[in-house]
Design a protein around this motif. Structure first.
Motif, short mmCIF file in Angstrom:
data_model
loop_
_atom_site.label_atom_id
_atom_site.label_comp_id
_atom_site.label_asym_id
_atom_site.label_seq_id
_atom_site.Cartn_x
_atom_site.Cartn_y
_atom_site.Cartn_z
N THR A 112 0.85 -1.19 0.00
CA THR A 112 0.00 0.00 0.00
C THR A 112 0.88 1.24 0.00
OG1 THR A 112 -0.08 -0.01 2.42
CG2 THR A 112 -1.84 -1.17 1.27
N GLU A 113 0.23 2.39 -0.05
CA GLU A 113 0.97 3.64 -0.01
C GLU A 113 1.36 3.95 1.43
OE1 GLU A 113 -0.96 7.51 -1.02
OE2 GLU A 113 0.28 7.36 -2.82
N GLY A 114 2.52 4.53 1.61
CA GLY A 114 2.97 4.94 2.94
C GLY A 114 3.70 6.26 2.83
N GLY A 115 4.36 6.65 3.92
CA GLY A 115 5.09 7.90 3.85
C GLY A 115 5.42 8.49 5.19
N LEU A 116 5.46 9.82 5.21
CA LEU A 116 5.90 10.59 6.37
C LEU A 116 4.75 11.40 6.94
CD1 LEU A 116 8.33 11.58 8.09
CD2 LEU A 116 8.70 13.34 6.34
N ARG A 117 4.62 11.39 8.30
CA ARG A 117 3.48 12.04 8.95
C ARG A 117 3.96 12.94 10.08
NH1 ARG A 117 -0.98 7.26 9.76
NH2 ARG A 117 -2.38 9.05 9.77
N GLY A 140 -1.03 13.16 12.71
CA GLY A 140 -1.47 12.24 11.68
C GLY A 140 -1.47 12.82 10.28
N ARG A 141 -1.22 14.12 10.15
CA ARG A 141 -1.20 14.75 8.83
C ARG A 141 -0.06 14.17 8.00
NH1 ARG A 141 1.27 19.60 6.75
NH2 ARG A 141 2.14 19.98 8.84
N TRP A 142 -0.35 13.85 6.73
CA TRP A 142 0.67 13.32 5.84
C TRP A 142 1.50 14.47 5.28
CZ3 TRP A 142 1.74 8.24 5.30
CH2 TRP A 142 0.78 7.33 5.73
N LEU A 143 2.81 14.35 5.42
CA LEU A 143 3.73 15.31 4.82
C LEU A 143 4.15 14.88 3.42
CD1 LEU A 143 6.06 15.97 7.89
CD2 LEU A 143 4.26 17.49 7.00
N SER A 144 4.31 13.59 3.25
CA SER A 144 4.69 13.06 1.94
C SER A 144 4.25 11.61 1.87
CB SER A 144 6.20 13.18 1.70
OG SER A 144 6.91 12.37 2.61
N ARG A 145 4.03 11.15 0.65
CA ARG A 145 3.61 9.77 0.43
C ARG A 145 4.45 9.15 -0.67
NH1 ARG A 145 -1.92 8.36 2.06
NH2 ARG A 145 -2.95 10.14 3.04
N THR A 146 4.57 7.84 -0.59
CA THR A 146 5.23 7.10 -1.65
C THR A 146 4.69 5.67 -1.62
OG1 THR A 146 7.36 6.60 -2.70
CG2 THR A 146 7.23 6.33 -0.32
N ALA A 195 9.71 21.56 4.06
CA ALA A 195 10.55 21.01 3.00
C ALA A 195 10.02 19.67 2.53
CB ALA A 195 11.99 20.88 3.48
N ALA A 196 9.55 18.83 3.47
CA ALA A 196 8.99 17.54 3.10
C ALA A 196 7.74 17.70 2.24
CB ALA A 196 8.68 16.72 4.35
N VAL A 197 6.90 18.67 2.58
CA VAL A 197 5.69 18.92 1.80
C VAL A 197 6.06 19.41 0.40
CG1 VAL A 197 3.65 20.39 1.60
CG2 VAL A 197 4.25 19.36 3.81
N ALA A 198 7.07 20.29 0.32
CA ALA A 198 7.48 20.81 -0.98
C ALA A 198 8.00 19.70 -1.88
CB ALA A 198 8.55 21.89 -0.79
N VAL A 199 8.78 18.79 -1.32
CA VAL A 199 9.29 17.66 -2.09
C VAL A 199 8.14 16.81 -2.59
CG1 VAL A 199 10.55 15.48 -1.91
CG2 VAL A 199 11.56 17.58 -1.02
N ASN A 200 7.14 16.60 -1.73
CA ASN A 200 5.99 15.77 -2.12
C ASN A 200 5.22 16.40 -3.28
OD1 ASN A 200 4.37 13.37 -1.53
ND2 ASN A 200 2.76 14.84 -1.03
#
Length: 401
Positions: free
Chosen positions: A72-77, A81-87, A363-368
């Motif tokens: 499944t999709e995962g990432g950084l939170r 619980g807000r997602w900063l980035s997903r992959t 920065a994590a949000v910008a990368v996402n």
């Protein structure tokens, strides 16, 4: 014959992979392990495509890939619980040519041990290098209360005895010991809580980090970190400390803390290389894994780099004629780059100030926004590694150990 005997000190990931690779190369291999049984310390271990390709050399890569649980999709939170980035693992496979696999360390140790002949691993055998050997002289290893109390000669000794390696101290007595990386970690494995959705993720707070990763057997590997002084311990229990630090974080963190028995929580201070060794060998002794280049777990590369070390060492080691200078030349520059990049990743998690965390998260949000695959860029130049061309054939008849 001593010239064709290889003795491996330590039955962790690096030691067992080295033993299996050297066995396939034609060495008579013996692994000496201090512990009474192969009961690996730790909980989960991440295998990136580079580590899996290393395991391919000993015929174990596909068995490890079959255990992948990240579908499944995962990432950084954030702690809310807000997602900063997903992959996704598909993105990782497209970027690096293979998946990311997380499995229990005990499963991996069992998989590696099966690649060795019966009787190759001797437990309850703490070992020390009493003579590193030289071009015209074999190395000598002695055990304390084990099978080689009087010493055994070997054409090659592989020291895979961990972060606080006694072999490293014996070979390079004046070299700085590993330094405290500035944070401690907790780890545990529990059955997936009923009704809880556990997506692969890491969560970054102020000087705190948490990770929840599903395993292939309906269990969850959880890990946490905190920027605290070295050697600090709490007066009650590590489980209670985890509740204090993370009990108010997003789901499924509280449910995982409810599910774990207090005695199952492991705590370990993190150490990293203070200065590069002058070489990863001396005489007929080669260092690998944490014994050569301890690193933070922030990129999940400790076991992967140990596996790389193992197969590269075997590549440069025809029986009786190991070229350890070539091994050092191949491995020292690469592993030190990984040590530095892992340390940089760790510093992102250990940021404590509100302003610093806000900048990090932005920065994590910008990368996402640029694309979910870019969050995998920390592993660029690492996870896309492949082993050197093999000079021996897998699956051929091997000498008895």
């Amino acid at each position: 014959m001593a010239a064709n005997r290889a003795v491996v000190i330590g039955a962790g990931v690096g030691g067992l992979t080295a033993a299996a690779a050297l066995h396939r190369r034609g060495w008579r291999v013996t692994v000496l392990e201090r512990a009474a049984r192969l009961e690996p310390v730790g909980a989960g271990i991440s295998l990136a495509p580079n580590g899996l390709r290393a395991l391919d050399v000993i015929g174990a890569g596909d068995a490890a890939r079959a255990r992948t649980a990240w579908h499944t999709e995962g990432g950084l939170r954030t702690p809310s619980g807000r997602w900063l980035s997903r992959t996704s693992n598909q993105a990782a496979a497209e970027r690096f040519g293979g998946p990311l696999v997380l499995l229990h360390r005990a499963e991996l140790i069992e998989l590696l041990a099966r690649a060795l002949p019966d009787g190759a691993v001797r437990t309850g055998a703490p070992a020390e290098v009493t003579d590193p050997g030289a071009a015209g002289r074999p190395a000598t290893v002695r055990t304390d209360g084990g099978p080689y109390d009087d010493g055994v000669e070997a054409g090659l000794v592989v020291a895979a005895d961990g972060i606080h390696s006694a072999a490293r101290r014996a070979l390079f007595p004046h070299h700085p010991e590993p330094r405290y990386a500035g944070f401690t970690t907790w780890r545990f494995v529990v059955p997936a809580p009923a009704g809880a959705e556990v997506l692969p993720h890491e969560t970054w707070g102020r000087g705190l980090g948490w990770g929840s990763q599903p395993l292939p057997d309906v269990r969850v590997y959880a890990y946490a970190s905190a920027a605290v002084p070295a050697g600090e311990r709490v007066p009650d229990s590590e489980h209670a400390e985890l509740r204090r630090l993370f009990g108010g974080w997003h789901d499924p963190v509280p449910a995982l803390l409810d599910a774990v028995a207090p005695e199952s929580v492991l705590r370990t201070d993190v150490y990293e290389t203070a200065a590069p060794l002058p070489a990863y060998h001396h005489g007929r002794v080669a260092l690998l894994g944490d014994a050569a280049h301890p690193m933070t777990p922030s990129l999940g590369q400790g076991g992967n780099q140990a596996a790389e070390d193992a197969v590269v060492l075997a590549h440069h080691a025809p029986p009786g004629a190991a070229d350890l200078a070539a091994y050092t030349a191949d491995r020292l520059p690469r592993t030190m780059r990984v040590v530095r990049r892992s340390g940089s990743a760790a510093r992102a998690v250990t940021v404590r100030s509100a302003a610093g965390c806000a900048l990090r998260d932005a920065a994590a949000v910008a990368v996402n926004r640029l694309g979910p695959r870019l969050v995998l860029r920390a592993l660029d130049g690492i996870a896309d590694w492949s082993p050197p061309q093999r000079t021996y054939a897998a699956g051929t008849q091997q000498p008895a150990s």
